[in-house]
Design a protein around this motif. Structure first.
Motif, PDB file in Angstrom:
ATOM      1  N   ASP A 131       9.810   4.406   2.251  1.00  0.00           N
ATOM      2  CA  ASP A 131      10.433   5.795   1.914  1.00  0.00           C
ATOM      3  C   ASP A 131      11.377   6.220   2.950  1.00  0.00           C
ATOM      4  O   ASP A 131      12.372   6.580   2.595  1.00  0.00           O
ATOM      5  CB  ASP A 131       9.112   6.928   1.903  1.00  0.00           C
ATOM      6  CG  ASP A 131       8.362   6.796   3.160  1.00  0.00           C
ATOM      7  OD1 ASP A 131       8.226   5.620   3.994  1.00  0.00           O
ATOM      8  OD2 ASP A 131       7.639   7.843   3.556  1.00  0.00           O
ATOM      9  N   GLN A 155       1.033  -1.362   0.074  1.00  0.00           N
ATOM     10  CA  GLN A 155       0.182   0.058   0.085  1.00  0.00           C
ATOM     11  C   GLN A 155       0.628   1.302  -0.116  1.00  0.00           C
ATOM     12  O   GLN A 155       1.632   2.084   0.903  1.00  0.00           O
ATOM     13  CB  GLN A 155      -1.076   0.197   1.325  1.00  0.00           C
ATOM     14  CG  GLN A 155      -1.939  -1.000   1.112  1.00  0.00           C
ATOM     15  CD  GLN A 155      -3.087  -0.565   2.468  1.00  0.00           C
ATOM     16  OE1 GLN A 155      -2.542  -0.513   3.461  1.00  0.00           O
ATOM     17  NE2 GLN A 155      -4.261  -1.194   2.165  1.00  0.00           N
ATOM     18  N   GLY A 156       0.728   2.104  -1.127  1.00  0.00           N
ATOM     19  CA  GLY A 156       1.792   3.202  -1.276  1.00  0.00           C
ATOM     20  C   GLY A 156       3.166   2.878  -0.958  1.00  0.00           C
ATOM     21  O   GLY A 156       3.851   2.045  -1.585  1.00  0.00           O
ATOM     22  N   MET A 157       3.971   3.263   0.043  1.00  0.00           N
ATOM     23  CA  MET A 157       5.248   3.033   0.459  1.00  0.00           C
ATOM     24  C   MET A 157       5.443   1.988   1.465  1.00  0.00           C
ATOM     25  O   MET A 157       6.315   1.875   1.933  1.00  0.00           O
ATOM     26  CB  MET A 157       5.648   4.288   1.188  1.00  0.00           C
ATOM     27  CG  MET A 157       5.916   5.638   0.020  1.00  0.00           C
ATOM     28  SD  MET A 157       7.115   5.091  -0.927  1.00  0.00           S
ATOM     29  CE  MET A 157       7.200   6.739  -1.774  1.00  0.00           C
ATOM     30  N   ASP A 158       4.325   1.407   1.741  1.00  0.00           N
ATOM     31  CA  ASP A 158       4.381   0.213   2.773  1.00  0.00           C
ATOM     32  C   ASP A 158       4.233  -1.075   2.385  1.00  0.00           C
ATOM     33  O   ASP A 158       3.131  -1.150   1.430  1.00  0.00           O
ATOM     34  CB  ASP A 158       3.351   0.647   3.916  1.00  0.00           C
ATOM     35  CG  ASP A 158       3.654   1.995   4.766  1.00  0.00           C
ATOM     36  OD1 ASP A 158       4.676   2.432   4.764  1.00  0.00           O
ATOM     37  OD2 ASP A 158       2.561   2.444   5.330  1.00  0.00           O
ATOM     38  N   ILE A 205       7.822   6.080  -6.887  1.00  0.00           N
ATOM     39  CA  ILE A 205       6.835   5.280  -6.712  1.00  0.00           C
ATOM     40  C   ILE A 205       5.393   6.191  -6.805  1.00  0.00           C
ATOM     41  O   ILE A 205       4.623   5.602  -7.096  1.00  0.00           O
ATOM     42  CB  ILE A 205       7.125   4.988  -4.960  1.00  0.00           C
ATOM     43  CG1 ILE A 205       8.272   4.057  -4.822  1.00  0.00           C
ATOM     44  CG2 ILE A 205       5.653   4.433  -4.595  1.00  0.00           C
ATOM     45  CD1 ILE A 205       8.177   2.818  -5.374  1.00  0.00           C
ATOM     46  N   LYS A 206       5.704   7.581  -6.885  1.00  0.00           N
ATOM     47  CA  LYS A 206       4.497   8.373  -7.019  1.00  0.00           C
ATOM     48  C   LYS A 206       3.921   8.069  -8.431  1.00  0.00           C
ATOM     49  O   LYS A 206       2.756   8.282  -8.797  1.00  0.00           O
ATOM     50  CB  LYS A 206       4.684   9.920  -6.870  1.00  0.00           C
ATOM     51  CG  LYS A 206       4.900  10.165  -5.464  1.00  0.00           C
ATOM     52  CD  LYS A 206       5.339  11.596  -5.348  1.00  0.00           C
ATOM     53  CE  LYS A 206       5.546  11.850  -3.710  1.00  0.00           C
ATOM     54  NZ  LYS A 206       5.739  13.333  -3.581  1.00  0.00           N
ATOM     55  N   HIS A 207       4.808   7.635  -9.322  1.00  0.00           N
ATOM     56  CA  HIS A 207       4.343   7.492 -10.649  1.00  0.00           C
ATOM     57  C   HIS A 207       4.068   5.962 -10.931  1.00  0.00           C
ATOM     58  O   HIS A 207       4.094   5.656 -12.176  1.00  0.00           O
ATOM     59  CB  HIS A 207       5.384   8.154 -11.688  1.00  0.00           C
ATOM     60  CG  HIS A 207       5.741   9.485 -11.539  1.00  0.00           C
ATOM     61  ND1 HIS A 207       4.645  10.327 -12.058  1.00  0.00           N
ATOM     62  CD2 HIS A 207       6.610   9.950 -11.142  1.00  0.00           C
ATOM     63  CE1 HIS A 207       5.382  11.510 -11.856  1.00  0.00           C
ATOM     64  NE2 HIS A 207       6.429  11.358 -11.273  1.00  0.00           N
ATOM     65  N   CYS A 208       3.861   5.020 -10.012  1.00  0.00           N
ATOM     66  CA  CYS A 208       3.683   3.448 -10.274  1.00  0.00           C
ATOM     67  C   CYS A 208       2.302   3.367  -9.454  1.00  0.00           C
ATOM     68  O   CYS A 208       2.216   3.793  -8.697  1.00  0.00           O
ATOM     69  CB  CYS A 208       4.799   2.925  -9.506  1.00  0.00           C
ATOM     70  SG  CYS A 208       6.290   3.071 -10.525  1.00  0.00           S
ATOM     71  N   SER A 209       1.575   2.505  -9.991  1.00  0.00           N
ATOM     72  CA  SER A 209       0.389   1.943  -9.679  1.00  0.00           C
ATOM     73  C   SER A 209       0.259   0.209  -9.817  1.00  0.00           C
ATOM     74  O   SER A 209       1.160  -0.002 -10.486  1.00  0.00           O
ATOM     75  CB  SER A 209      -0.725   2.504 -10.256  1.00  0.00           C
ATOM     76  OG  SER A 209      -0.883   2.307 -11.503  1.00  0.00           O
ATOM     77  N   ASN A 242      10.956   8.263  -3.667  1.00  0.00           N
ATOM     78  CA  ASN A 242       9.702   8.856  -3.479  1.00  0.00           C
ATOM     79  C   ASN A 242       8.991   9.259  -4.922  1.00  0.00           C
ATOM     80  O   ASN A 242       8.004   8.918  -5.156  1.00  0.00           O
ATOM     81  CB  ASN A 242       9.529   9.915  -2.527  1.00  0.00           C
ATOM     82  CG  ASN A 242      10.056   9.322  -0.914  1.00  0.00           C
ATOM     83  OD1 ASN A 242      10.088   8.185  -0.896  1.00  0.00           O
ATOM     84  ND2 ASN A 242       9.986  10.140  -0.172  1.00  0.00           N
ATOM     85  N   HIS A 301       8.536   0.594   5.924  1.00  0.00           N
ATOM     86  CA  HIS A 301       8.231   1.753   5.308  1.00  0.00           C
ATOM     87  C   HIS A 301       9.487   2.170   4.133  1.00  0.00           C
ATOM     88  O   HIS A 301      10.324   2.707   4.571  1.00  0.00           O
ATOM     89  CB  HIS A 301       8.005   3.008   6.528  1.00  0.00           C
ATOM     90  CG  HIS A 301       7.061   2.616   7.395  1.00  0.00           C
ATOM     91  ND1 HIS A 301       5.813   2.279   7.167  1.00  0.00           N
ATOM     92  CD2 HIS A 301       7.192   2.164   8.907  1.00  0.00           C
ATOM     93  CE1 HIS A 301       5.149   1.873   8.386  1.00  0.00           C
ATOM     94  NE2 HIS A 301       6.099   1.627   9.274  1.00  0.00           N
TER      95      HIS A 301
END
Length: 150
Positions: free
Chosen positions: A111, A62-65, A126-130, A123, A109
């Protein structure tokens, strides 16, 4: 997009960043076994070496985790439980990981780990990845994701 990282490459990165020799191996499509020779000095007995192995399963991202579930021998679990009680506050304050709802769950975590390991722009990437997923394979880890908003 798919990125394959071999176990030797991961081992080399861990060694270069931490000085620790680990051995990674395939267990199943979601689980990797991490091996390490632990050397401990015990009063009256001297230096003792013990090969430890931990099976690590990726439960969720989930996100950075990354939520990981671990399993190891009963003796090592008892030792880790003691370390967790003694060093719990230090580990919590590091912000690199936290404990999950189950005693065998650790949440990494990414990040904070990237920051500590001096990995720049993690960071931003990761913001550009889904739809990030990890699959263990015989020779390494396959990371799949979709790029967006580039």
């Amino acid at each position: 997009m798919k990125v394959f990282i071999s176990y030797p490459e991961i081992q080399d990165i861990v060694f270069s960043k931490t000085g620790k020799n680990i051995v990674l191996s395939f267990k199943d499509e979601r689980t990797v076994t991490v091996g390490h020779t632990l050397s401990v000095r015990i009063p009256l007995l001297g230096q003792i070496e013990k090969d430890i192995k931990v099976n690590i399963t990726i439960e969720e991202i989930q996100g950075m985790d990354i939520k990981l579930k671990y399993s190891m021998s009963l003796g090592m679990e008892m030792l880790l439980s003691g370390v967790r009680r003694i060093l719990g506050n230090i580990i919590d304050n590091s912000q690199l990981l936290s404990w999950g709802e189950d005693s065998k769950i650790i949440i990494l975590h990414l990040d904070k780990i990237a920051e500590m390991m001096d990995i720049h722009n993690f960071n931003q990437l990761i913001k550009h990845c889904s739809d990030i997923s990890f699959n263990a394979e015989e020779e390494g880890i396959l990371v799949s994701f979709k790029l967006q908003n580039l």
